[in-house]
Design a protein around this motif. Structure first.
Motif, PDB file in Angstrom:
ATOM      1  N   GLY A 238      36.987  42.182  41.078  1.00 22.93           N
ATOM      2  CA  GLY A 238      38.392  41.789  41.033  1.00 22.93           C
ATOM      3  C   GLY A 238      39.225  42.433  42.110  1.00 22.93           C
ATOM      4  O   GLY A 238      38.705  42.977  43.082  1.00 22.93           O
TER       5      GLY A 238
ATOM      6  N   GLU B  16      41.782  46.008  39.012  1.00 28.56           N
ATOM      7  CA  GLU B  16      40.448  45.405  38.916  1.00 28.56           C
ATOM      8  C   GLU B  16      39.842  45.574  37.524  1.00 28.56           C
ATOM      9  O   GLU B  16      40.410  46.225  36.664  1.00 28.56           O
ATOM     10  CB  GLU B  16      39.518  45.945  40.007  1.00 28.56           C
ATOM     11  N   THR B  17      38.668  44.961  37.349  1.00 25.54           N
ATOM     12  CA  THR B  17      38.122  44.793  36.001  1.00 25.54           C
ATOM     13  C   THR B  17      37.732  46.108  35.314  1.00 25.54           C
ATOM     14  O   THR B  17      37.987  46.269  34.127  1.00 25.54           O
ATOM     15  CB  THR B  17      36.885  43.877  36.030  1.00 25.54           C
TER      16      THR B  17
ATOM     17  N   GLY C 106      40.923  37.511  41.332  1.00 26.19           N
ATOM     18  CA  GLY C 106      40.356  36.172  41.286  1.00 26.19           C
ATOM     19  C   GLY C 106      39.461  35.867  42.463  1.00 26.19           C
ATOM     20  O   GLY C 106      39.186  36.725  43.306  1.00 26.19           O
ATOM     21  N   LYS C 107      38.978  34.657  42.479  1.00 21.76           N
ATOM     22  CA  LYS C 107      38.198  34.154  43.621  1.00 21.76           C
ATOM     23  C   LYS C 107      38.581  32.691  43.718  1.00 21.76           C
ATOM     24  O   LYS C 107      37.838  31.791  43.315  1.00 21.76           O
ATOM     25  CB  LYS C 107      36.705  34.352  43.356  1.00 21.76           C
TER      26      LYS C 107
ATOM     27  N   CYS D  15      45.642  38.787  45.086  1.00 20.55           N
ATOM     28  CA  CYS D  15      44.722  38.472  43.977  1.00 20.55           C
ATOM     29  C   CYS D  15      44.368  36.994  43.969  1.00 20.55           C
ATOM     30  O   CYS D  15      43.317  36.606  43.493  1.00 20.55           O
ATOM     31  CB  CYS D  15      45.353  38.841  42.650  1.00 20.55           C
TER      32      CYS D  15
ATOM     33  N   GLU E  73      35.621  39.246  45.015  1.00 18.19           N
ATOM     34  CA  GLU E  73      36.916  39.343  45.649  1.00 18.19           C
ATOM     35  C   GLU E  73      36.833  40.378  46.765  1.00 18.19           C
ATOM     36  O   GLU E  73      36.704  41.571  46.523  1.00 18.19           O
ATOM     37  CB  GLU E  73      37.976  39.740  44.627  1.00 18.19           C
TER      38      GLU E  73
ATOM     39  N   TYR F  93      36.219  34.387  37.544  1.00 12.62           N
ATOM     40  CA  TYR F  93      37.678  34.534  37.527  1.00 12.62           C
ATOM     41  C   TYR F  93      38.402  33.214  37.310  1.00 12.62           C
ATOM     42  O   TYR F  93      37.797  32.146  37.403  1.00 12.62           O
ATOM     43  CB  TYR F  93      38.134  35.173  38.844  1.00 12.62           C
TER      44      TYR F  93
ATOM     45  N   LEU G  33      42.294  32.942  38.225  1.00 14.97           N
ATOM     46  CA  LEU G  33      43.701  33.293  38.457  1.00 14.97           C
ATOM     47  C   LEU G  33      44.420  32.151  39.175  1.00 14.97           C
ATOM     48  O   LEU G  33      45.301  31.515  38.609  1.00 14.97           O
ATOM     49  CB  LEU G  33      43.791  34.587  39.259  1.00 14.97           C
TER      50      LEU G  33
ATOM     51  N   GLY H 256      46.300  35.036  34.562  1.00 12.31           N
ATOM     52  CA  GLY H 256      44.921  34.606  34.670  1.00 12.31           C
ATOM     53  C   GLY H 256      44.292  33.997  33.435  1.00 12.31           C
ATOM     54  O   GLY H 256      44.711  34.242  32.310  1.00 12.31           O
TER      55      GLY H 256
ATOM     56  N   LYS I 294      38.101  36.161  33.413  1.00  6.39           N
ATOM     57  CA  LYS I 294      38.097  37.612  33.695  1.00  6.39           C
ATOM     58  C   LYS I 294      39.253  38.028  34.604  1.00  6.39           C
ATOM     59  O   LYS I 294      39.283  39.155  35.106  1.00  6.39           O
ATOM     60  CB  LYS I 294      36.761  38.030  34.314  1.00  6.39           C
ATOM     61  N   SER I 295      40.171  37.103  34.835  1.00 11.36           N
ATOM     62  CA  SER I 295      41.339  37.457  35.649  1.00 11.36           C
ATOM     63  C   SER I 295      42.445  38.100  34.827  1.00 11.36           C
ATOM     64  O   SER I 295      43.500  38.421  35.370  1.00 11.36           O
ATOM     65  CB  SER I 295      41.887  36.217  36.361  1.00 11.36           C
TER      66      SER I 295
END
Lengths: 135, 508
Positions: free
Chosen positions: A38, B243-244, B267-268, B303, B404, B430, B432, B472, B475-476
């Motif tokens: 992330g 971040e996660t 995100g991606k 992000c 990311e 992700y 987002l 998001g 996982k965002s």
């Protein structure tokens, strides 16, 4: 585990070992790593006192480096599992709760693709849950 | 080999910045209890330009004391007065926009062009937006029967902890501070250690506007200052962008204290270009090309960076030729030069991480369409953190398509059908941001609905109005920022259930 020689999924550089030694001395405890994903400081390995970050069934234990367990979330592992990771360290003002931050350095990951032969002979992983059950 | 396009203008003057900044606690400048300060390094040249207080638990506790004391009054301050304060902050930012934009550029490394046109004007607008919405905000009331009335009244949560990222130091602080103060909360803010200065310059300007203790800023390192804030029993909510792994850790701490959190974790983001985009070589086609090059905005340190370009195979050649050409025209140079389009990455470790991704991208067999290396600039910038805007071509399973990178790097792949485009777009941890570009009215609605992301830009990208909710899926993270709905992330509901009947129930 048999005596078979497995290819490690995670390696570590001398420089990163030195930092781990320093942190172990400072905190007087074993350390662990969890690879983040992330934004901002994501996609970087986070170093915590062992047990401070609670791993669980959604994490993958990828091996031990210099006495420290190394984990990654299973979703992320799906995209990373074909690469060998090397824990290194670089100067830099990173942020996050990773323990080395105040030292003005940051753990980082360098990656290399496994060969086809290596892929068949990698260290078996376990889930965070299995890791906890084994104590 | 890519030839860089370079900025030609001379950098503007640097505003005077103090040699060091203390914490801002209870309306006063408070020296760190450790007595220690740390260097703040400018990414422009890798050299220190100021120092920040090295905060610890004791400092965080002081800030929480001040915030709790202030909350008794601020939570009861009229909406009109809270609105006046927020508007006043907006006015002061506007009056000092040029100076703050320059400081932000020095702190973060991004081009002055962007801090002037985006970061600072958006700060002004977000404070004004929340100043506005609380004047029109109402709670609800319902009559359940002729004797029973239910009032659902919003009350501020209390003292909140807000952990700010370094990619838009002032704007991300504003996203969190403005709604919290509007809702009647008091806050303790922990800026990122890479960018602890611009917010303190802002605090100097607005110190007298706010009642003491309503807004407190403690600088320092994550493990030393961030952790005591995130673990504190005296915090009613933690808002985090990052971040996660740290997100999970903060949720873990919050679970011990049973307090809510909101998480914005990256995100991606897929940027999808449907076949109809290339139906004509017109203004819209040109806008779409710019939309693809938006990956370079803020050096990719966003992000929602559109870091995956999904383009219909029939228009790939025509479209990508133009995108590569436009990317190569991005002017790099001194971030304080007015014509520089892309500045420096925020820190050396970011710089190194991005280079490691350029390496793994090449190892995985991704084709470099442009860039692919660091940018070696001269004239005093040799020690700064510059990366060439880079486009990889490859497939969605490659790590450069899945992680990311947080740098000026995007990866392009093609699709044959709309279904395939959606499948690739959603094949990520992700959710987002996303972009959808099309001239087809049906696609404009159906494709965004099928993308699992909290924000889908349709025929535009990277717009962040205060009036649109941002946050998001997957996982965002969760929770939203911006929009008046944000107020309820800083409030809880007091339900008063009232009986106007004089008659007993008759049970006892």
């Amino acid at each position: 585990m048999s005596n078979k020689q497995y290819i490690p999924r995670v390696l570590i550089t001398e420089a990163a070992m030195d930092v781990i030694d320093t942190l172990r001395k400072r905190f007087g405890t074993e350390l662990m790593f969890h690879q983040s994903g992330g934004c901002c400081d994501g996609s970087s390995p986070m170093c915590f006192e062992k047990g401070d970050f609670k791993v669980g069934g959604s994490d993958v234990w990828m091996g031990k480096i210099y006495g420290c367990d190394f984990f990654m979330n299973e979703d992320q592992f799906e995209y990373w599992k074909h690469t060998q990771l090397t824990l290194d360290v670089t100067p830099g003002r990173g942020s996050s709760f990773s323990l080395e931050i105040p030292m003005g350095i940051r753990f980082m990951i360098r990656s290399r693709m496994f060969t086809m032969e290596e892929l068949e002979n990698l260290v078996p992983t376990k889930t965070g849950e299995e890791y906890l059950e084994e104590g | 080999m890519t030839t860089l396009t370079l900025s030609e203008a001379k950098p503007v003057d640097r505003p005077s910045i103090k040699e060091k900044y203390d914490h801002f606690i209870g309306g006063k400048w408070v020296a760190p209890s450790s007595g220690e300060y740390f260097d703040n390094i400018s990414p422009i040249d890798g050299k220190p330009f100021s120092k920040a207080a090295r905060g610890n638990k004791e400092d965080v506790e002081k800030a929480l004391d001040a915030a709790h004391e202030a909350f008794a009054t601020w939570s009861k301050t009229s909406a009109a007065e809270r609105s006046r304060v927020l508007n006043k902050i907006a006015d002061v930012i506007e009056e000092n926009l040029e100076m703050l934009a320059r400081v932000e550029t020095i702190d973060n490394g991004k081009a002055l062009r962007e801090t002037r046109a985006a970061d600072l004007p958006l700060c002004v607008d977000h404070f004004r937006y929340f100043a506005g919405v609380i004047r029109a905000d109402e709670s609800t009331i319902s009559e359940h029967d002729e004797h029973t009335v239910s009032i659902a009244l919003s009350e501020p949560l209390g003292v909140v902890g807000q952990i700010i990222p370094w990619n838009f130091p002032l704007l991300m602080a504003t996203w969190k501070i403005a709604p919290a103060l509007a809702a009647g909360c008091c806050t303790v803010v922990k800026p990122a250690e890479q960018t602890p200065t611009s917010i303190m310059v802002l605090m100097e300007l607005i110190a007298d506007i706010l009642p003491p203790g309503v807004l407190n800023v403690v600088t320092g390192f994550g493990p030393e200052a961030g952790k005591p804030l995130a673990t504190s029993k005296r915090v009613a909510k933690v808002a985090f962008t990052g971040e996660t792994t740290t997100g999970r850790l903060i949720m873990q701490y919050a679970s011990e204290n049973l307090v809510p959190v909101t998480m914005e974790l990256g995100g991606k983001s897929p940027n999808i270009f449907m076949k109809s985009v290339a139906d004509a070589d017109d203004e819209f086609f040109d806008k779409a090309v710019e939309g693809a090059v938006m990956f370079a905005l803020n050096q990719g340190e966003v992000c929602t960076c559109p870091s995956r370009i999904l383009v219909h195979e029939d228009i790939y050649d025509k479209f990508m030729e133009r995108v590569v050409e436009r990317t190569k025209a991005i002017k790099m140079g001194h971030p304080l030069a007015e014509d520089t389009m892309m500045g420096a990455q925020a820190s050396n470790d970011q710089f190194e991480k991005i280079l490691s991704y350029l390496d793994i991208g090449k190892q995985e067999g991704a084709e470099v369409l442009c860039g692919g290396d660091k940018a070696s600039l001269n004239s005093g910038l040799e020690t700064g953190y510059y990366i060439q805007p880079t486009i990889f071509k490859g497939h969605n399973k490659m790590r450069v398509f899945q992680e990311e990178i947080f740098g000026p790097v995007t990866s392009v792949t093609t699709f044959k059908t709309t279904e395939e485009a959606i499948e690739i777009a959603n094949d990520t941890m992700y959710g987002l941001g996303a972009g959808l570009w099309s001239r087809d009215a049906h696609e404009l609605y159906q494709v965004p609905r099928a993308i699992k992301a909290g924000r889908v830009w349709v025929n535009c990208y990277h717009a962040y109005p205060a009036h649109a909710p941002f946050g998001g899926y997957k996982k965002s993270g969760f929770g939203r920022e911006n929009h008046l709905m944000m107020l309820n992330h800083y409030r809880q509901t007091k339900n008063m259930l009232i009986s106007y009947s004089k008659n007993k129930l008759g049970f006892f």
